[in-house]
Motif scaffolding. Structure first.
Motif, PDB file in Angstrom:
ATOM      1  N   ARG A  11     -23.556  -1.852 -32.203  1.00 14.13           N
ATOM      2  CA  ARG A  11     -23.123  -0.621 -31.520  1.00 14.13           C
ATOM      3  C   ARG A  11     -23.434  -0.694 -30.029  1.00 14.13           C
ATOM      4  O   ARG A  11     -22.641  -0.229 -29.208  1.00 14.13           O
ATOM      5  CB  ARG A  11     -23.833   0.574 -32.158  1.00 14.13           C
ATOM      6  N   CYS A  12     -24.572  -1.253 -29.676  1.00 12.86           N
ATOM      7  CA  CYS A  12     -24.922  -1.415 -28.256  1.00 12.86           C
ATOM      8  C   CYS A  12     -23.885  -2.283 -27.552  1.00 12.86           C
ATOM      9  O   CYS A  12     -23.485  -2.005 -26.421  1.00 12.86           O
ATOM     10  CB  CYS A  12     -26.315  -2.042 -28.101  1.00 12.86           C
ATOM     11  N   GLN A  14     -20.746  -2.728 -28.463  1.00 10.06           N
ATOM     12  CA  GLN A  14     -19.486  -1.983 -28.387  1.00 10.06           C
ATOM     13  C   GLN A  14     -19.469  -1.000 -27.228  1.00 10.06           C
ATOM     14  O   GLN A  14     -18.452  -0.827 -26.561  1.00 10.06           O
ATOM     15  CB  GLN A  14     -19.240  -1.211 -29.687  1.00 10.06           C
ATOM     16  N   LEU A  15     -20.608  -0.342 -27.008  1.00 13.27           N
ATOM     17  CA  LEU A  15     -20.677   0.720 -25.995  1.00 13.27           C
ATOM     18  C   LEU A  15     -21.186   0.231 -24.641  1.00 13.27           C
ATOM     19  O   LEU A  15     -21.257   1.010 -23.691  1.00 13.27           O
ATOM     20  CB  LEU A  15     -21.570   1.860 -26.502  1.00 13.27           C
ATOM     21  N   ILE A  17     -24.304  -0.873 -23.927  1.00 11.82           N
ATOM     22  CA  ILE A  17     -25.668  -0.368 -23.701  1.00 11.82           C
ATOM     23  C   ILE A  17     -26.644  -1.528 -23.823  1.00 11.82           C
ATOM     24  O   ILE A  17     -26.523  -2.360 -24.714  1.00 11.82           O
ATOM     25  CB  ILE A  17     -26.039   0.706 -24.753  1.00 11.82           C
ATOM     26  N   LYS A  47     -15.803   7.116 -24.682  1.00 12.93           N
ATOM     27  CA  LYS A  47     -16.855   6.089 -24.762  1.00 12.93           C
ATOM     28  C   LYS A  47     -18.170   6.620 -24.187  1.00 12.93           C
ATOM     29  O   LYS A  47     -19.250   6.359 -24.713  1.00 12.93           O
ATOM     30  CB  LYS A  47     -16.404   4.832 -24.018  1.00 12.93           C
ATOM     31  N   GLU A  48     -18.073   7.389 -23.105  1.00  9.98           N
ATOM     32  CA  GLU A  48     -19.272   7.947 -22.468  1.00  9.98           C
ATOM     33  C   GLU A  48     -19.957   8.939 -23.413  1.00  9.98           C
ATOM     34  O   GLU A  48     -21.175   8.959 -23.532  1.00  9.98           O
ATOM     35  CB  GLU A  48     -18.874   8.636 -21.155  1.00  9.98           C
ATOM     36  N   GLN A  50     -19.679   8.931 -26.746  1.00  7.48           N
ATOM     37  CA  GLN A  50     -20.225   8.151 -27.859  1.00  7.48           C
ATOM     38  C   GLN A  50     -21.537   7.472 -27.465  1.00  7.48           C
ATOM     39  O   GLN A  50     -22.463   7.362 -28.274  1.00  7.48           O
ATOM     40  CB  GLN A  50     -19.201   7.114 -28.323  1.00  7.48           C
ATOM     41  N   LYS A  51     -21.597   7.038 -26.220  1.00  5.28           N
ATOM     42  CA  LYS A  51     -22.810   6.387 -25.714  1.00  5.28           C
ATOM     43  C   LYS A  51     -23.989   7.375 -25.756  1.00  5.28           C
ATOM     44  O   LYS A  51     -25.065   7.048 -26.260  1.00  5.28           O
ATOM     45  CB  LYS A  51     -22.556   5.934 -24.264  1.00  5.28           C
ATOM     46  N   PHE A  54     -25.007   8.188 -29.375  1.00  8.46           N
ATOM     47  CA  PHE A  54     -25.694   7.067 -30.022  1.00  8.46           C
ATOM     48  C   PHE A  54     -27.128   6.921 -29.509  1.00  8.46           C
ATOM     49  O   PHE A  54     -28.063   6.749 -30.297  1.00  8.46           O
ATOM     50  CB  PHE A  54     -24.914   5.772 -29.796  1.00  8.46           C
ATOM     51  N   ILE A  55     -27.304   7.008 -28.201  1.00 14.81           N
ATOM     52  CA  ILE A  55     -28.640   6.836 -27.614  1.00 14.81           C
ATOM     53  C   ILE A  55     -29.608   7.893 -28.152  1.00 14.81           C
ATOM     54  O   ILE A  55     -30.733   7.588 -28.547  1.00 14.81           O
ATOM     55  CB  ILE A  55     -28.586   6.870 -26.073  1.00 14.81           C
ATOM     56  N   ILE A 186     -25.395   7.027 -18.009  1.00 18.49           N
ATOM     57  CA  ILE A 186     -24.417   7.903 -18.661  1.00 18.49           C
ATOM     58  C   ILE A 186     -23.833   8.825 -17.595  1.00 18.49           C
ATOM     59  O   ILE A 186     -24.579   9.497 -16.881  1.00 18.49           O
ATOM     60  CB  ILE A 186     -25.065   8.756 -19.776  1.00 18.49           C
TER      61      ILE A 186
END
Length: 197
Positions: A11-12, A14-15, A17, A47-48, A50-51, A54-55, A186
Protein backbone atom coordinates in the motif's frame (compact mmCIF):
# COMPACT_ATOMS: atom_id res chain seq x y z
CA UNK A 1 -15.21 -3.58 13.10
CA UNK A 2 -13.75 -3.31 9.58
CA UNK A 3 -10.04 -3.96 9.22
CA UNK A 4 -7.75 -3.01 6.34
CA UNK A 5 -5.70 -6.14 5.65
CA UNK A 6 -3.70 -4.79 2.69
CA UNK A 7 0.05 -5.48 3.14
CA UNK A 8 1.59 -2.24 4.42
CA UNK A 9 4.59 -2.15 2.07
CA UNK A 10 2.40 -2.81 -0.96
CA UNK A 11 0.00 0.00 0.00
CA UNK A 12 2.88 2.38 0.74
CA UNK A 13 4.28 1.67 -2.72
CA UNK A 14 0.88 2.29 -4.34
CA UNK A 15 0.38 5.62 -2.57
CA UNK A 16 4.00 6.80 -2.72
CA UNK A 17 4.45 6.83 1.08
CA UNK A 18 7.77 6.18 2.82
CA UNK A 19 7.13 3.11 5.09
CA UNK A 20 8.92 4.89 7.97
CA UNK A 21 5.80 7.12 8.23
CA UNK A 22 3.91 3.99 9.31
CA UNK A 23 6.71 3.08 11.73
CA UNK A 24 8.07 0.31 9.50
CA UNK A 25 11.79 0.43 8.83
CA UNK A 26 11.74 -1.72 5.68
CA UNK A 27 11.90 -1.06 1.98
CA UNK A 28 10.39 -2.97 -0.89
CA UNK A 29 12.71 -4.64 -3.42
CA UNK A 30 10.15 -4.37 -6.19
CA UNK A 31 10.52 -1.81 -8.93
CA UNK A 32 7.49 0.50 -9.23
CA UNK A 33 5.59 0.05 -12.48
CA UNK A 34 5.73 3.02 -14.79
CA UNK A 35 2.38 4.64 -15.45
CA UNK A 36 1.65 5.27 -19.09
CA UNK A 37 -1.19 7.71 -18.82
CA UNK A 38 -1.31 10.93 -16.88
CA UNK A 39 -3.48 10.99 -13.75
CA UNK A 40 -6.63 13.12 -13.84
CA UNK A 41 -7.26 15.91 -11.35
CA UNK A 42 -9.82 13.68 -9.61
CA UNK A 43 -7.28 10.81 -9.47
CA UNK A 44 -4.69 13.04 -7.78
CA UNK A 45 -7.23 14.28 -5.22
CA UNK A 46 -8.47 10.74 -4.52
CA UNK A 47 -4.90 9.48 -4.02
CA UNK A 48 -4.25 12.25 -1.47
CA UNK A 49 -7.38 11.26 0.48
CA UNK A 50 -6.43 7.57 0.37
CA UNK A 51 -2.96 8.46 1.61
CA UNK A 52 -4.36 10.31 4.66
CA UNK A 53 -6.87 7.53 5.40
CA UNK A 54 -4.17 4.86 5.20
CA UNK A 55 -1.61 6.69 7.34
CA UNK A 56 -4.08 7.35 10.17
CA UNK A 57 -5.95 4.03 9.80
CA UNK A 58 -9.34 5.69 9.28
CA UNK A 59 -12.18 4.28 7.16
CA UNK A 60 -14.34 6.33 4.78
CA UNK A 61 -17.33 7.10 7.04
CA UNK A 62 -15.19 8.29 9.93
CA UNK A 63 -12.94 10.29 7.59
CA UNK A 64 -15.99 12.06 6.13
CA UNK A 65 -17.16 12.92 9.68
CA UNK A 66 -13.74 14.43 10.38
CA UNK A 67 -14.07 16.51 7.21
CA UNK A 68 -17.52 17.77 8.26
CA UNK A 69 -16.13 18.65 11.70
CA UNK A 70 -13.14 20.46 10.13
CA UNK A 71 -15.49 22.47 7.90
CA UNK A 72 -17.46 23.72 10.93
CA UNK A 73 -14.35 24.94 12.76
CA UNK A 74 -12.98 28.44 12.12
CA UNK A 75 -9.88 28.62 9.92
CA UNK A 76 -8.69 26.69 6.87
CA UNK A 77 -10.63 23.42 6.47
CA UNK A 78 -7.59 21.42 5.24
CA UNK A 79 -5.45 22.49 8.20
CA UNK A 80 -8.33 21.74 10.60
CA UNK A 81 -8.72 18.25 9.10
CA UNK A 82 -5.02 17.45 9.56
CA UNK A 83 -5.11 18.75 13.17
CA UNK A 84 -8.10 16.52 13.95
CA UNK A 85 -6.30 13.48 12.51
CA UNK A 86 -3.06 14.28 14.38
CA UNK A 87 -4.95 14.64 17.68
CA UNK A 88 -6.28 11.07 17.56
CA UNK A 89 -5.09 9.22 20.66
CA UNK A 90 -3.55 6.32 18.70
CA UNK A 91 -1.52 8.81 16.62
CA UNK A 92 -0.34 10.64 19.76
CA UNK A 93 0.77 7.31 21.33
CA UNK A 94 2.78 6.55 18.16
CA UNK A 95 4.27 10.06 18.03
CA UNK A 96 5.34 9.84 21.69
CA UNK A 97 7.20 6.59 20.93
CA UNK A 98 5.06 4.27 23.07
CA UNK A 99 4.47 2.01 20.04
CA UNK A 100 6.68 0.99 17.09
CA UNK A 101 4.00 1.27 14.42
CA UNK A 102 0.70 3.07 14.05
CA UNK A 103 -1.17 -0.25 14.11
CA UNK A 104 0.60 -1.22 17.32
CA UNK A 105 -0.34 2.16 18.83
CA UNK A 106 -3.98 1.52 17.96
CA UNK A 107 -3.82 -1.92 19.61
CA UNK A 108 -2.08 -0.53 22.70
CA UNK A 109 -4.91 1.98 23.17
CA UNK A 110 -7.59 -0.62 22.39
CA UNK A 111 -6.23 -2.94 25.11
CA UNK A 112 -6.51 -0.20 27.74
CA UNK A 113 -2.78 0.35 28.29
CA UNK A 114 -3.03 4.14 27.94
CA UNK A 115 -4.43 6.81 30.26
CA UNK A 116 -5.39 10.40 29.50
CA UNK A 117 -5.23 12.72 32.53
CA UNK A 118 -5.08 9.65 34.78
CA UNK A 119 -8.19 7.96 33.35
CA UNK A 120 -7.99 4.85 31.20
CA UNK A 121 -9.08 5.45 27.59
CA UNK A 122 -9.47 2.56 25.14
CA UNK A 123 -10.83 4.50 22.14
CA UNK A 124 -8.16 5.04 19.43
CA UNK A 125 -10.13 7.93 17.87
CA UNK A 126 -10.32 9.85 21.19
CA UNK A 127 -9.39 13.48 20.54
CA UNK A 128 -6.66 14.81 22.82
CA UNK A 129 -6.62 18.52 23.69
CA UNK A 130 -3.93 21.01 24.66
CA UNK A 131 -2.89 20.36 28.26
CA UNK A 132 -3.78 16.64 28.25
CA UNK A 133 -1.32 14.18 29.80
CA UNK A 134 -1.07 10.90 27.88
CA UNK A 135 0.67 8.11 29.79
CA UNK A 136 1.15 4.37 29.93
CA UNK A 137 -1.07 2.97 32.70
CA UNK A 138 1.03 2.07 35.80
CA UNK A 139 0.43 -1.69 35.68
CA UNK A 140 1.50 -1.88 31.99
CA UNK A 141 4.79 0.06 32.28
CA UNK A 142 6.84 -3.16 32.26
CA UNK A 143 5.22 -4.59 29.13
CA UNK A 144 7.83 -5.84 26.65
CA UNK A 145 6.24 -4.29 23.50
CA UNK A 146 6.24 -0.83 25.11
CA UNK A 147 9.89 -1.18 26.18
CA UNK A 148 10.85 -2.39 22.68
CA UNK A 149 8.97 0.55 21.18
CA UNK A 150 10.87 3.03 23.34
CA UNK A 151 14.20 1.51 22.27
CA UNK A 152 13.30 1.50 18.57
CA UNK A 153 11.83 5.03 18.66
CA UNK A 154 14.91 6.67 20.19
CA UNK A 155 16.01 7.85 16.74
CA UNK A 156 12.56 9.34 15.97
CA UNK A 157 11.99 12.97 16.87
CA UNK A 158 8.93 13.83 18.94
CA UNK A 159 7.02 16.67 17.22
CA UNK A 160 7.16 20.15 18.76
CA UNK A 161 3.52 20.12 19.87
CA UNK A 162 4.23 17.15 22.19
CA UNK A 163 6.59 16.72 25.13
CA UNK A 164 7.65 13.27 26.36
CA UNK A 165 9.06 12.08 29.69
CA UNK A 166 10.68 8.68 29.04
CA UNK A 167 11.29 7.99 32.76
CA UNK A 168 7.60 8.38 33.67
CA UNK A 169 6.36 6.98 30.33
CA UNK A 170 4.12 9.99 29.88
CA UNK A 171 3.74 12.86 27.46
CA UNK A 172 2.11 16.28 27.47
CA UNK A 173 0.07 17.76 24.63
CA UNK A 174 1.48 21.29 24.57
CA UNK A 175 -0.89 22.56 21.88
CA UNK A 176 -3.08 21.45 18.99
CA UNK A 177 -0.67 21.00 16.06
CA UNK A 178 -0.55 23.76 13.45
CA UNK A 179 -0.03 23.16 9.72
CA UNK A 180 3.74 23.77 10.04
CA UNK A 181 4.12 21.18 12.82
CA UNK A 182 2.67 18.29 10.79
CA UNK A 183 5.56 16.66 8.94
CA UNK A 184 3.54 14.43 6.59
CA UNK A 185 3.54 14.87 2.84
CA UNK A 186 -0.24 15.28 2.49
CA UNK A 187 -1.85 18.14 0.57
CA UNK A 188 -5.05 18.57 2.59
CA UNK A 189 -6.32 21.21 0.16
CA UNK A 190 -6.69 18.51 -2.50
CA UNK A 191 -8.88 16.49 -0.09
CA UNK A 192 -11.05 19.57 0.55
CA UNK A 193 -11.41 20.10 -3.22
CA UNK A 194 -12.43 16.44 -3.64
CA UNK A 195 -15.18 16.69 -1.01
CA UNK A 196 -16.33 20.08 -2.34
CA UNK A 197 -17.37 18.60 -5.71
Amino acid sequence: MAVDRTPVLKRCRQLGIDPIVMGINKTSNREPQRRRRQQSEYGIQLKEKQKAKFIYGVLEDQFHKYYDLAKKRPGITGDNLMSILECRLDNVVFRLGFARTRKEARQTVRHGHITVNGKRVDIPSYQVKAGDVVAVAPKFKDLLPIKEALISSEHMAVPGWLEVDIEKLSGNVLQVPSHDQIDLDIDAQLIVELYSK
